[in-house]
Design a protein around this motif. Structure first.
Motif, PDB file in Angstrom:
ATOM      1  N   VAL B 129       0.827  -1.204   0.000  1.00  0.00           N
ATOM      2  CA  VAL B 129       0.000   0.000   0.000  1.00  0.00           C
ATOM      3  C   VAL B 129       0.864   1.258   0.000  1.00  0.00           C
ATOM      4  N   GLN B 130       1.974   1.216   0.756  1.00  0.00           N
ATOM      5  CA  GLN B 130       2.806   2.411   0.849  1.00  0.00           C
ATOM      6  C   GLN B 130       3.346   2.827  -0.516  1.00  0.00           C
ATOM      7  N   GLN B 134       2.922   6.306  -2.731  1.00  0.00           N
ATOM      8  CA  GLN B 134       4.012   7.116  -3.267  1.00  0.00           C
ATOM      9  C   GLN B 134       3.818   7.378  -4.757  1.00  0.00           C
ATOM     10  N   MET B 135       3.275   6.364  -5.457  1.00  0.00           N
ATOM     11  CA  MET B 135       3.087   6.539  -6.894  1.00  0.00           C
ATOM     12  C   MET B 135       2.091   7.648  -7.188  1.00  0.00           C
ATOM     13  N   ARG B 136       1.119   7.813  -6.289  1.00  0.00           N
ATOM     14  CA  ARG B 136       0.084   8.821  -6.519  1.00  0.00           C
ATOM     15  C   ARG B 136       0.657  10.226  -6.423  1.00  0.00           C
TER      16      ARG B 136
END
Lengths: 232, 137
Positions: B129-130, B134-136
């Protein structure tokens, strides 16, 4: 068995074996004479008793397939506790042992009731059916109590995926036992009013199958949900 | 010597006993036969259930082996129920019942193990999930 005016038993058998070697009950196609008793010994088409029992057996298997979907959901959701209660927090082994005992004994008395049915003994049939019903009621009562206790601790189906699967699987089984109890009460009334008529005995066969199948599903539940949950 | 592919004697004389019968049902038997079956079923079930509860609580068994022991005990008890309570046996008169059961077991295995297998792979292939967060940004 073969009548005098038919083929001798051995010849009749040879023909039957040749046309239906695996006893599947198929009759020859085309204009041949119908084979007497193809697939079912030499007695012709299967009796109603066999057809009813077999049909109900197929229904039970489909019911077990439905349960397997709930088991699969439980297995997949086992870790999805959303930081909430885990299996360890839910399981009370003494209660599960009591529930298992009640359901197993009810399966036993159910088998005995069918022994009495075969002996056409109405009193003992009713006694054992009543015992089955009371044990089933005790089982459902303990399960409802468990759910109420869990609810009081804030452990409800909407808390996490794991709890949804838990209440779904255990609740579905409890619902089956409840409906089976209603069926059982109906059967007791029918035995009392109508006696051991053929169709009543057929229904008793089906009820026996249903009740034993519920116990088989419970074996899976107490092993996978409760015992394996307690050691997870 | 016979030129037949089968032994006709095998099929004569005892045809009555080869008749099909429904699950949960058997040819006419005395009540004692049913009671004996129920008693045997109960006895085996009690032993297997007690063994399962014992195995779950004891420390005598090596930890990782306990779930396997529990599953083996459960399958054994299901077998006991099927034979002694449901009266589905391997006799020739039970072929249809056993075939239906075998198909049911096949479907159950496909659903349960298929689900576990697929969902396990999905879990492994899913991005933590982390990293997604970060990709967002």
């Amino acid at each position: 068995m073969s009548e005098i005016d038919e083929l001798p038993a051995a010849l009749e058998t040879l023909r039957r074996v040749r046309e239906d070697p695996h006893r599947l009950g198929h009759r020859g196609h085309g204009p041949q004479a119908p084979i007497l008793g193809a697939g079912h010994g030499v007695t012709g088409p299967a009796t109603k008793r066999i057809i009813v029992g077999y049909g109900f057996w197929l229904f039970l298997l489909s019911d077990i397939v439905m349960f397997s979907c709930f088991f699969a959901a439980y297995a997949v959701q086992r870790g999805a506790t959303a930081a909430g209660p885990t299996a360890r927090d839910i399981v009370e082994l003494p209660r599960v042992a009591a529930e298992t005992t009640a359901l197993l004994l009810s399966s036993y008395t159910c088998g005995l009731s069918f022994a009495a049915t075969n002996a056409r003994n109405r009193l003992w049939t009713q006694v054992f059916l009543l015992a089955t019903g009371l044990l089933g009621l005790a089982f459902v009562g303990m399960e409802v109590q468990e759910f109420i206790n869990l609810g009081a601790r804030g452990i409800t189906p909407q808390r996490s995926g794991y709890l949804t699967a838990f209440f779904g699987l255990v609740g579905l089984h409890g619902l089956h036992v409840t409906v089976g109890g209603l069926w059982l009460a109906t059967m007791m009334a029918q035995v009392q009013v109508k006696g051991f008529r053929r169709e009543i005995v057929h229904r008793l066969i089906c009820f026996n199958l249903f009740w034993h199948a519920l116990d088989i599903v419970w074996i899976g539940i107490f092993t996978i949900v409760y015992l394996m949950g307690s050691i997870a | 010597m016979s030129h037949l592919e089968f032994d006709p004697h095998l099929y004569t004389g005892e045809l009555n006993q080869r008749e099909d019968h429904a699950p949960g049902d058997e040819p006419e038997e005395s009540a004692g036969h049913w009671i004996l079956n129920s008693n045997l079923g109960l006895a085996f079930s009690v032993v297997l259930t007690a063994a399962a509860f014992w195995a779950a609580q004891t420390h005598l068994i090596w930890g990782p082996a306990v779930p396997i022991a529990l599953i083996v005990l459960a399958i054994a008890q299901m077998g006991v129920h099927i034979v002694f309570f449901l009266h589905v046996t391997t006799g020739p008169d039970n072929t249809n019942n056993v075939l239906a059961l075998a198909f049911g077991v096949l479907v159950v295995f496909l659903i349960v193990f298929g689900s576990i297998w697929i969902m396990d792979h999905l879990n492994q292939n899913m991005m933590p999930v982390q990293e997604l967060m970060q990709m967002r940004t």
